[in-house]
Design a protein around this motif. Structure first.
Motif, PDB file in Angstrom:
ATOM      1  N   SER A 202       8.323 -40.987  19.393  1.00 30.83           N
ATOM      2  CA  SER A 202       8.493 -42.440  19.409  1.00 30.83           C
ATOM      3  C   SER A 202       8.694 -42.942  17.989  1.00 30.83           C
ATOM      4  O   SER A 202       8.398 -42.230  17.020  1.00 30.83           O
ATOM      5  CB  SER A 202       7.282 -43.116  20.057  1.00 30.83           C
ATOM      6  N   PRO A 203       9.210 -44.172  17.822  1.00 37.14           N
ATOM      7  CA  PRO A 203       9.490 -44.680  16.475  1.00 37.14           C
ATOM      8  C   PRO A 203       8.238 -44.864  15.624  1.00 37.14           C
ATOM      9  O   PRO A 203       8.284 -44.729  14.409  1.00 37.14           O
ATOM     10  CB  PRO A 203      10.174 -46.029  16.736  1.00 37.14           C
ATOM     11  N   SER A 204       7.104 -45.170  16.253  1.00 41.95           N
ATOM     12  CA  SER A 204       5.880 -45.414  15.493  1.00 41.95           C
ATOM     13  C   SER A 204       4.674 -45.249  16.404  1.00 41.95           C
ATOM     14  O   SER A 204       4.812 -45.123  17.631  1.00 41.95           O
ATOM     15  CB  SER A 204       5.877 -46.828  14.900  1.00 41.95           C
ATOM     16  N   LYS A 205       3.485 -45.273  15.818  1.00 41.44           N
ATOM     17  CA  LYS A 205       2.250 -45.088  16.572  1.00 41.44           C
ATOM     18  C   LYS A 205       2.036 -46.172  17.616  1.00 41.44           C
ATOM     19  O   LYS A 205       1.526 -45.909  18.711  1.00 41.44           O
ATOM     20  CB  LYS A 205       1.065 -45.055  15.603  1.00 41.44           C
ATOM     21  N   ASP A 206       2.427 -47.418  17.286  1.00 45.36           N
ATOM     22  CA  ASP A 206       2.198 -48.518  18.224  1.00 45.36           C
ATOM     23  C   ASP A 206       3.420 -48.851  19.066  1.00 45.36           C
ATOM     24  O   ASP A 206       3.484 -49.913  19.679  1.00 45.36           O
ATOM     25  CB  ASP A 206       1.715 -49.766  17.477  1.00 45.36           C
ATOM     26  N   SER A 207       4.392 -47.940  19.106  1.00 51.82           N
ATOM     27  CA  SER A 207       5.577 -48.165  19.941  1.00 51.82           C
ATOM     28  C   SER A 207       5.171 -48.251  21.416  1.00 51.82           C
ATOM     29  O   SER A 207       4.317 -47.488  21.878  1.00 51.82           O
ATOM     30  CB  SER A 207       6.576 -47.024  19.755  1.00 51.82           C
ATOM     31  N   PRO A 208       5.769 -49.167  22.182  1.00 53.87           N
ATOM     32  CA  PRO A 208       5.406 -49.310  23.595  1.00 53.87           C
ATOM     33  C   PRO A 208       6.061 -48.269  24.502  1.00 53.87           C
ATOM     34  O   PRO A 208       5.884 -48.305  25.702  1.00 53.87           O
ATOM     35  CB  PRO A 208       5.906 -50.717  23.935  1.00 53.87           C
ATOM     36  N   PHE A 209       6.840 -47.350  23.941  1.00 58.39           N
ATOM     37  CA  PHE A 209       7.440 -46.311  24.769  1.00 58.39           C
ATOM     38  C   PHE A 209       7.588 -45.029  23.960  1.00 58.39           C
ATOM     39  O   PHE A 209       7.497 -45.008  22.742  1.00 58.39           O
ATOM     40  CB  PHE A 209       8.803 -46.741  25.317  1.00 58.39           C
ATOM     41  N   GLU A 210       7.805 -43.922  24.679  1.00 52.72           N
ATOM     42  CA  GLU A 210       8.027 -42.624  24.060  1.00 52.72           C
ATOM     43  C   GLU A 210       9.007 -41.833  24.915  1.00 52.72           C
ATOM     44  O   GLU A 210       9.054 -41.989  26.134  1.00 52.72           O
ATOM     45  CB  GLU A 210       6.702 -41.856  23.908  1.00 52.72           C
ATOM     46  N   VAL A 211       9.816 -40.998  24.263  1.00 55.31           N
ATOM     47  CA  VAL A 211      10.656 -40.039  24.971  1.00 55.31           C
ATOM     48  C   VAL A 211       9.977 -38.681  24.851  1.00 55.31           C
ATOM     49  O   VAL A 211       9.172 -38.454  23.943  1.00 55.31           O
ATOM     50  CB  VAL A 211      12.090 -40.007  24.415  1.00 55.31           C
ATOM     51  N   PHE A 212      10.298 -37.772  25.762  1.00 60.88           N
ATOM     52  CA  PHE A 212       9.588 -36.495  25.742  1.00 60.88           C
ATOM     53  C   PHE A 212      10.422 -35.381  26.343  1.00 60.88           C
ATOM     54  O   PHE A 212      11.372 -35.617  27.112  1.00 60.88           O
ATOM     55  CB  PHE A 212       8.254 -36.611  26.496  1.00 60.88           C
ATOM     56  N   ILE A 213      10.069 -34.167  25.963  1.00 59.12           N
ATOM     57  CA  ILE A 213      10.609 -32.959  26.577  1.00 59.12           C
ATOM     58  C   ILE A 213       9.422 -32.137  27.057  1.00 59.12           C
ATOM     59  O   ILE A 213       8.362 -32.132  26.424  1.00 59.12           O
ATOM     60  CB  ILE A 213      11.481 -32.141  25.598  1.00 59.12           C
ATOM     61  N   ARG A 214       9.583 -31.465  28.186  1.00 61.96           N
ATOM     62  CA  ARG A 214       8.481 -30.698  28.753  1.00 61.96           C
ATOM     63  C   ARG A 214       9.014 -29.590  29.640  1.00 61.96           C
ATOM     64  O   ARG A 214      10.196 -29.580  30.013  1.00 61.96           O
ATOM     65  CB  ARG A 214       7.545 -31.594  29.571  1.00 61.96           C
ATOM     66  N   VAL A 215       8.139 -28.670  29.988  1.00 64.70           N
ATOM     67  CA  VAL A 215       8.424 -27.678  31.027  1.00 64.70           C
ATOM     68  C   VAL A 215       7.507 -27.971  32.208  1.00 64.70           C
ATOM     69  O   VAL A 215       6.285 -28.070  32.056  1.00 64.70           O
ATOM     70  CB  VAL A 215       8.212 -26.236  30.526  1.00 64.70           C
ATOM     71  N   HIS A 216       8.112 -28.131  33.358  1.00 61.06           N
ATOM     72  CA  HIS A 216       7.413 -28.403  34.617  1.00 61.06           C
ATOM     73  C   HIS A 216       7.227 -27.050  35.298  1.00 61.06           C
ATOM     74  O   HIS A 216       8.172 -26.470  35.830  1.00 61.06           O
ATOM     75  CB  HIS A 216       8.296 -29.356  35.446  1.00 61.06           C
TER      76      HIS A 216
END
Length: 243
Positions: A202-216
């Protein structure tokens, strides 16, 4: 012969559809990550957001800075990999060996406990996934997860690592890929262990959203639940802080 050709054509179409969907998803996430967040934050600083938008409880929650969210909601898409979990995460992540099966998952994350002296959160994640391609079952999963929040470059790109080792997954029918692994006479189970390694950005610690990569990852834990039945979906998505 005709059946084989039809199967190969269907597999090729599914692969093309997956690749096209992946490109669209990456572009959409990039726009949201680099565009929506920065534009909204800047508009908030300048006081030019419309009054109805600032007063809306939904938009307010999604755009308001929140360094310690209690509830997040998100979604991701995933593609089935032929590789094992250790292969797709450590040994050969550059060779995903994508198969003609995919999923779309929506989930919620509740922060159960936040340590004050160390950068760790304890979370509970619950999700529902719909599978497409070889299989069409619905999957339900629930998992406790640990979120590690410190990396040296966090002032530039705020990065977290999340890991869940003791989750559970239930499919409404046995996935075709998992059937192929155990063979015609092998035992199968709708109920399996659920494991997730994930990186968030995410852009910063207090960003209201995040993108992610994962293995399911679903598995029988080497025979603890059932032998030889497992699947791995390489996935990417986005989630928002609710409050």
């Amino acid at each position: 012969m005709n059946d084989i050709l039809c199967f190969k054509q269907r597999q090729l179409c599914l692969m093309r559809l997956w690749h096209s969907s992946s490109y669209i998803f990456i572009v959409a996430v990039s726009i949201m990550y680099f565009g929506v967040g920065s534009v909204a934050s800047r508009a908030e600083e300048l006081g030019v957001l419309p009054s109805f938008w600032r007063q809306s409880p939904v938009s307010g929650q999604f755009l308001a800075p929140n360094p310690q969210p209690t509830l997040r909601i998100g979604a991701y898409v995933g593609a089935l990999s032929e590789q094992s979990l250790i292969g797709v995460t450590v040994l050969r992540p550059w060779q995903p060996k994508i198969q003609s099966d995919s999923l779309v998952d929506v989930h919620a994350i509740y922060t159960a406990y936040r340590f004050e002296s160390i950068p760790i959160d304890l979370e509970i994640e619950g999700g529902i996934a719909k599978h497409f391609g070889w299989s069409h079952q619905t999957e339900f999963n629930l998992e406790p997860m640990v979120r590690w929040k410190y990396f040296p470059w966090n002032d530039y790109v705020y990065t977290n690592f999340r890991l869940g080792l003791f989750g559970v997954s239930y499919d409404t029918s046995i996935p075709e890929w998992e059937k192929r692994q155990v063979g015609q006479n092998g035992r199968t189970s709708r109920f399996l262990s659920f494991l997730v390694p994930e990186f968030t950005f995410s852009p910063s610690k207090d960003s209201p959203f995040e993108v992610f990569i994962r293995v399911h990852h679903r598995s029988g834990i080497y025979g603890v639940i059932i032998k030889d039945q497992s699947s791995n979906y390489i996935s990417g998505g986005i989630r928002f802080s609710v409050f």
